[in-house]
Motif scaffolding. Structure first.
Motif, short mmCIF file in Angstrom:
data_model
loop_
_atom_site.label_atom_id
_atom_site.label_comp_id
_atom_site.label_asym_id
_atom_site.label_seq_id
_atom_site.Cartn_x
_atom_site.Cartn_y
_atom_site.Cartn_z
N ALA A 268 0.84 -1.20 0.00
CA ALA A 268 0.00 0.00 0.00
C ALA A 268 0.87 1.25 0.00
N SER A 269 0.26 2.38 -0.38
CA SER A 269 0.98 3.65 -0.35
C SER A 269 0.76 4.34 0.99
N HIS A 271 -0.39 7.24 3.40
CA HIS A 271 -1.41 8.28 3.42
C HIS A 271 -1.26 9.09 4.70
N THR A 360 -7.93 2.36 4.79
CA THR A 360 -7.50 1.86 3.50
C THR A 360 -7.98 0.42 3.40
N SER A 362 -7.00 -1.68 1.52
CA SER A 362 -5.89 -2.60 1.25
C SER A 362 -5.55 -3.38 2.52
N ASP A 388 -7.83 3.93 -0.52
CA ASP A 388 -7.21 3.25 -1.67
C ASP A 388 -8.17 2.25 -2.34
N ASP A 389 -8.10 0.99 -2.00
CA ASP A 389 -8.84 -0.03 -2.75
C ASP A 389 -10.36 0.05 -2.55
N HIS A 429 -10.68 5.31 -8.58
CA HIS A 429 -9.67 6.34 -8.29
C HIS A 429 -10.23 7.44 -7.42
#
Ligand code: GDP
Length: 468
Positions: A268-269, A271, A360, A362, A388-389, A429
């Motif tokens: 994951a990114s 945040h 998130t 994710s 995210d996801d 997105h």
């Protein structure tokens, strides 16, 4: 209500959100591009005012939709139906798990030895339970030496059966050997062949009622399986209740789960807390349209202890509930052991009890909390914001959406869609567009999220018609 009415009502609610995702993203791009130019000060001010009023438009529409839902005369149906469906499934599971003669019962063995976190292991058990339900076998959990508690599952939660916990006798085999009395299954990722009843599929016999009642039937179905297995032992219950009281957990409250450490940069990114808190602010701004909020409250769960201090420092207008000590334990590499079990159980329990989740998807921690949340309301499918996801189940079969409108691409990134197209979806997105692959054209790219509906997968399971 008719099926069409409930589907349409939820579609409008979701797409008011999508409209804002789109407008808000596009407008703030324009606003940002203007910022540096001195002579544009006037335009920036206009843009800001415009965005503020547009936001109010969206909030007002959302409030009206919520009020309409409350006043449409179907709330009693929603509550009653939700309870009836849950009771039905829980009774079937109870029947499956408590055979009258354990020595002759068909069994499915599930080892809790998957090398992963608590949320991941709960999902492993749920996957086993789906296999058991589909093959009419009693689920047997093998949990001695479990990484989160060596003594095993049954010291923390009630056993998954009252009558049948032993799987040593009888003929033994491994999936797909159906002719044995005791069948083991590998982890979902290694399952071969893969039956159609794996997530995201829901049982066909429940589908007509469930798709009418609920906006995310698969999350409801997973939630019901979790509800059956997650019955705490008295000591666990006491720990959860003490934890809740000690923290001063009360409503209204928004749950924030911030997953950091090993997840960031691998699965994951990163945040910032600011991004999460924006979601929390939006929730309260919306709530304040209909009720006075005495104190904006958040419950923060994280594996990064700094997050809770940061929230207390930077958001003084909020009451921040959370325990940095729990996060500290969760942050270290030994966390997949006894030392962290109480912390993650409490965090998941409290996140699921919040009015709304910002997290998130994710992370399996947040997905589990979201699934359990579905057991606490008739339909809590829109009570979240994922940074995210979109929702998924690890190891799931394909996730498709169906186009309900045509779309001509407006840029090279976008794809063409026609009404009725099946699109394998990769993600939203959250700016008005989703990404996916159109099965008709094989094209991969972006399309407006509001132009599709989710395709609910349905599979034949045994119907347990003899269970009342
Ligand atoms: P994922 O890796 O985030 O998808 O979720 P898993 O549950 O599979 O593994 C993450 C593990 O890290 C959890 O099970 C916990 O042991 C720990 N962890 C992550 N986030 C939190 C949190 O917010 N609170 C606590 N107490 N532990 C966490």
């Amino acid at each position: 209500p008719s099926y069409e009415y409930e589907q349409l009502r939820r579609r409008v609610t979701t797409n008011v959100g999508e409209l804002w995702n789109y407008m808000g993203t596009e407008l703030s791009k324009i606003e940002k591009s203007m910022r540096s130019e001195f002579e544009m000060q006037q335009s920036i001010k206009q843009m800001k005012n415009f965005m503020e009023l547009a936001r109010e438009h969206i909030r007002s529409l959302t409030t009206d939709l919520n009020t309409m839902k409350g006043a449409d005369g179907y709330e009693a149906y929603r509550h009653k139906e939700s309870k009836a469906l849950s009771d039905l499934v829980q009774k079937r599971l109870h029947y499956l798990q408590n055979p009258s003669d354990c020595s002759t019962a068909r069994k499915l063995v599930c080892k809790i030895n998957k090398g992963c976190g608590f949320g991941c292991q709960l999902h492993h058990i749920v996957y086993c339970f789906i296999m058991a339900y589909a093959t009419e076998r009693t689920l047997i959990l093998k949990s001695k030496g479990w990484r989160y508690h060596k003594g095993g599952w049954e010291e923390i939660y009630l056993p998954v059966s009252e009558t049948c916990l032993d799987s040593d006798k009888g003929s033994q085999g491994t999936w797909p050997q159906q002719d044995v009395q005791v069948m083991s299954v590998p982890i979902i990722d290694s399952l071969n062949p893969r039956p159609s009843y794996l997530p995201l599929a829901i049982p066909a016999d429940l589908a007509p009622r469930l798709t009418k009642l609920h906006g995310d039937p698969i999350a409801w179905w997973i939630g019901q399986l979790l509800k059956y297995i997650l019955k705490p032992q008295p000591e666990t219950l006491e720990m959860l209740e003490n934890g809740k009281n000690k923290l001063g957990f009360k409503k209204p409250i928004v749950g924030v789960h911030v997953r950091r450490t090993d997840k960031v940069g691998t699965e994951a990114s990163f945040h910032s807390l600011e991004e999460y808190m924006k979601g929390v602010d939006d929730y309260y701004d919306q709530l304040e349209m209909v009720e006075h909020v005495d104190k904006r409250r958040v419950y923060i769960a994280s594996d990064d202890p700094k997050v809770i201090d940061e929230a207390r420092r930077n958001y003084p207008q909020y009451e921040v509930i959370g325990d940095p000590e729990i996060a500290k334990v969760a942050a270290v590499s030994t966390r997949y052991t006894d030392s962290s079990l109480n912390g993650i159980m409490l965090d998941i329990d409290l996140l699921s009890k919040c009015d709304y989740l910002v997290c998130t998807f994710s992370s399996q921690v947040c997905r589990v909390a979201y699934e359990i949340m579905q057991t606490l309301y008739p339909d809590a499918s829109s009570k979240f914001k994922s940074l995210d996801d979109i929702y998924y189940y690890g190891g799931q079969n394909a996730h498709n959406v169906i186009s309900v409108m045509d779309h001509q691409p407006k840029s090279a990134e976008q794809i063409q869609i026609k009404t009725g197209d099946l699109i394998g979806i990769a993600g939203n997105h959250w700016n008005g567009f989703s990404k996916g692959k159109n099965a008709r054209t094989n094209q991969n790219g972006l399309f407006p999220s509001f132009k599709v509906n989710n395709k609910v997968e349905v599979a034949d399971f045994p119907t347990y018609s003899h269970v009342e």
